[in-house]
Scaffold this motif. Structure first.
Motif, PDB file in Angstrom:
ATOM      1  N   ALA B 164       0.848  -1.206   0.000  1.00  0.00           N
ATOM      2  CA  ALA B 164       0.000   0.000   0.000  1.00  0.00           C
ATOM      3  C   ALA B 164       0.883   1.256   0.000  1.00  0.00           C
ATOM      4  CB  ALA B 164      -0.929  -0.009   1.209  1.00  0.00           C
ATOM      5  N   ALA B 165       1.991   1.209   0.758  1.00  0.00           N
ATOM      6  CA  ALA B 165       2.905   2.363   0.809  1.00  0.00           C
ATOM      7  C   ALA B 165       3.508   2.621  -0.569  1.00  0.00           C
ATOM      8  CB  ALA B 165       4.011   2.111   1.832  1.00  0.00           C
ATOM      9  N   LEU B 166       3.941   1.543  -1.236  1.00  0.00           N
ATOM     10  CA  LEU B 166       4.537   1.709  -2.573  1.00  0.00           C
ATOM     11  C   LEU B 166       3.509   2.236  -3.562  1.00  0.00           C
ATOM     12  CD1 LEU B 166       6.726  -1.529  -2.853  1.00  0.00           C
ATOM     13  CD2 LEU B 166       7.505   0.799  -2.466  1.00  0.00           C
ATOM     14  N   ASP B 167       2.280   1.695  -3.488  1.00  0.00           N
ATOM     15  CA  ASP B 167       1.212   2.184  -4.380  1.00  0.00           C
ATOM     16  C   ASP B 167       0.951   3.666  -4.141  1.00  0.00           C
ATOM     17  OD1 ASP B 167       0.840  -0.189  -5.676  1.00  0.00           O
ATOM     18  OD2 ASP B 167      -0.758  -0.897  -4.359  1.00  0.00           O
ATOM     19  N   ALA B 168       0.944   4.053  -2.847  1.00  0.00           N
ATOM     20  CA  ALA B 168       0.671   5.462  -2.505  1.00  0.00           C
ATOM     21  C   ALA B 168       1.787   6.362  -3.029  1.00  0.00           C
ATOM     22  CB  ALA B 168       0.549   5.618  -0.992  1.00  0.00           C
ATOM     23  N   ILE B 169       3.030   5.904  -2.908  1.00  0.00           N
ATOM     24  CA  ILE B 169       4.167   6.697  -3.411  1.00  0.00           C
ATOM     25  C   ILE B 169       4.058   6.847  -4.930  1.00  0.00           C
ATOM     26  CG2 ILE B 169       6.682   6.656  -3.776  1.00  0.00           C
ATOM     27  CD1 ILE B 169       6.920   5.371  -0.986  1.00  0.00           C
ATOM     28  N   TYR B 170       3.730   5.740  -5.606  1.00  0.00           N
ATOM     29  CA  TYR B 170       3.644   5.779  -7.065  1.00  0.00           C
ATOM     30  C   TYR B 170       2.509   6.706  -7.519  1.00  0.00           C
ATOM     31  CZ  TYR B 170       3.753   4.196 -11.871  1.00  0.00           C
ATOM     32  OH  TYR B 170       3.873   4.163 -13.238  1.00  0.00           O
TER      33      TYR B 170
END
Lengths: 158, 323
Positions: B164-170
């Motif tokens: 979820a963190a990576l998706d949010a950053i992207y």
């Protein structure tokens, strides 16, 4: 109709002073922000960044020179206003355009270049000479425009 | 914000960059024989709170705080920097979910310098107020919470929140008008995906697990990378050679610590062009990332000295400096 001629000539002086002055104001403003950023961290660089900040200020002076030449040409400075035809008035207006337009554009661009050069001073103060050359290059085109405006205004017979 | 609005801030950051560690100063730090000497050197450079305290964690924490104090003072718009705090924010979520589900209280497990502090996050998780969490966090929090309660699988909980963190950053990168944030997001997600592939290969995880953990991005194909990871380390290297991360393949061949170092150096490569940018938010973001990398490097050196590592083995882990 002769009054319209003097209006056009005066507009020429106004364009030269207004546009070139605005260019310088924008340029000196941009470079001034960068200079403040550097001095707030290192006040010892004040003198060097001040010189760079002032470089975009020359366009305003060039505009002022053309404004003066124009005003004295049409007699507004000496007290004896000469009779200027519409055609001559428009010629004077056209002659004032180069320094006005080039002054505005080069002043702003020189301000941005000066801000970048101030970045050089922030990191390598010993490279002041090189840092000054980059914004000075932009000056060339303001001087060319000043030359053409000056020659053109001087050559117009009133 | 217009790029020219950052003129003052960029010039000030340029002046501040002079105080960042250069490679030669890192060498001096490395050459210190004892931890005390390192701390003395850092203290002389102005690190710490100025009281002469020689506590490592306090000193490093104070340096992190100083970076953000400067940025808060300089940046006309702080929302650009939100994406940089996502890893801390999602870490807080992970820690809060684990603490609530396991009812075991950990000490200093939260980051306090982000938009939702540890105490607030605990409150949200305890009351299951998922709606209070921004973006995709609420959904991820609910899923991680239920998963941990039902399966007691801490790793699965981590995978859900990290993804979820990576998706949010992207997503933040895609939304951002600032080029540096777009590049940062792309590099962060791609490097995280590569790390997941390498670690999953070493621990023999399934393709489904990898696909669940990896986030989509433009420069890495999750499908191909997970297949390569399932086939072996050589396949990962072959896949990386055909991407923008070819140097990672060489680092992978060298050693695990060389690979970890490459991951950080790759980010430094992403931000390095900002050294020559005089306007826009780019140099400010680059300064924050450069400071984070610098603090991480100093931490590596100090930890190495504390544990009596040889200079050579510490050097292998040293990250490239920004200046």
């Amino acid at each position: 109709m002769s009054q319209l001629g003097i209006v056009y000539a005066l507009m020429g002086a106004a364009v030269a002073v207004f546009l070139a002055g605005a260019g310088s104001a924008l340029g000196v403003g941009i470079a001034g922000q960068a200079a403040s950023g550097v001095v707030s961290e290192d006040p010892s660089k004040f003198a060097k960044v001040l010189i760079l900040q002032l470089l975009p200020g020359t366009q305003g002076l060039y505009g002022l020179i053309i404004g003066f030449v124009t005003l004295s040409k049409i007699g507004l400075l000496g007290g004896g206003v000469v009779d200027v035809s519409v055609q001559t008035g428009l010629l004077i207006l056209a002659a004032c355009l180069p320094i006005g337009i080039v002054g505005l554009i080069s002043g702003t661009s020189q301000g941005k270049t000066a801000a970048s050069a101030i970045g050089i001073i922030a990191k390598k103060p010993d490279q002041f000479g090189k840092a000054m050359l980059f914004p000075a290059m932009v000056e060339t085109y303001a001087i060319l425009a000043l030359l053409i405006s000056f020659l053109a205004v001087s050559a117009i017979q009133v | 914000m217009k790029d020219l609005d950052y003129t003052y801030a960029v010039a000030r950051v340029r002046a501040l960059e002079n105080s960042l560690f250069s490679d030669s100063e890192i060498e001096r730090l490395l050459a210190c024989t004892e931890e005390e000497q390192c701390l003395q050197l850092l203290s002389e450079k102005g690190w710490g709170d100025g009281t002469g305290s020689m506590d490592i964690s306090d000193m490093l924490k104070r340096e992190e705080e100083k970076t953000w104090e400067v940025i808060r003072e300089l940046a006309p718009d702080m929302s650009v920097f939100d994406v940089l705090s996502y890893p801390k924010l999602y870490h807080n979520l992970k820690a809060a979910v684990k603490q609530v589900c396991t009812e075991v209280e950990g000490e200093s497990i939260f980051y306090e310098d982000c938009s939702i502090t540890g105490e607030e996050m605990l409150q949200i998780v305890r009351n299951k107020e998922w709606g209070q969490l921004p973006g995709n966090m609420g959904e991820a929090a609910a899923e991680a919470y239920d998963t941990l309660l039902h399966t007691r699988d801490g790793q699965l909980c981590d995978v859900i929140v990290d993804k979820a963190a990576l998706d949010a950053i992207y997503e933040a990168g895609k939304r951002s008008k600032a080029e540096i944030i777009r590049n940062y997001a792309e590099s962060t997600v791609a490097i995280a995906d590569i790390k997941i592939a390498v670690r999953s290969q070493k621990t023999a995880k399934s393709i489904d697990f990898m696909k669940r953990a990896m986030a989509q991005c433009e420069t890495i194909s999750v499908e191909q990378l997970s297949k390569a990871a399932a086939a072996g380390m050589d396949a990962i290297r072959d896949y990386l050679l055909g991407t923008a991360y070819a140097e990672g393949a060489a680092a992978l061949q060298e050693s695990s610590s060389a690979f970890e170092r490459w991951c950080d150096n790759r980010m430094m490569e992403t931000i390095r062009p900002q050294k020559y940018n005089s306007f826009s938010v780019g140099p400010l973001v680059a300064y924050v990332l450069a400071r984070e990398s610098e603090i991480k490097t100093v931490r590596i050196i100090l930890t190495g000295k504390q544990n009596g590592f040889s200079e050579e083995s510490i050097r292998e882990r040293i990250r490239e400096m920004y200046v």
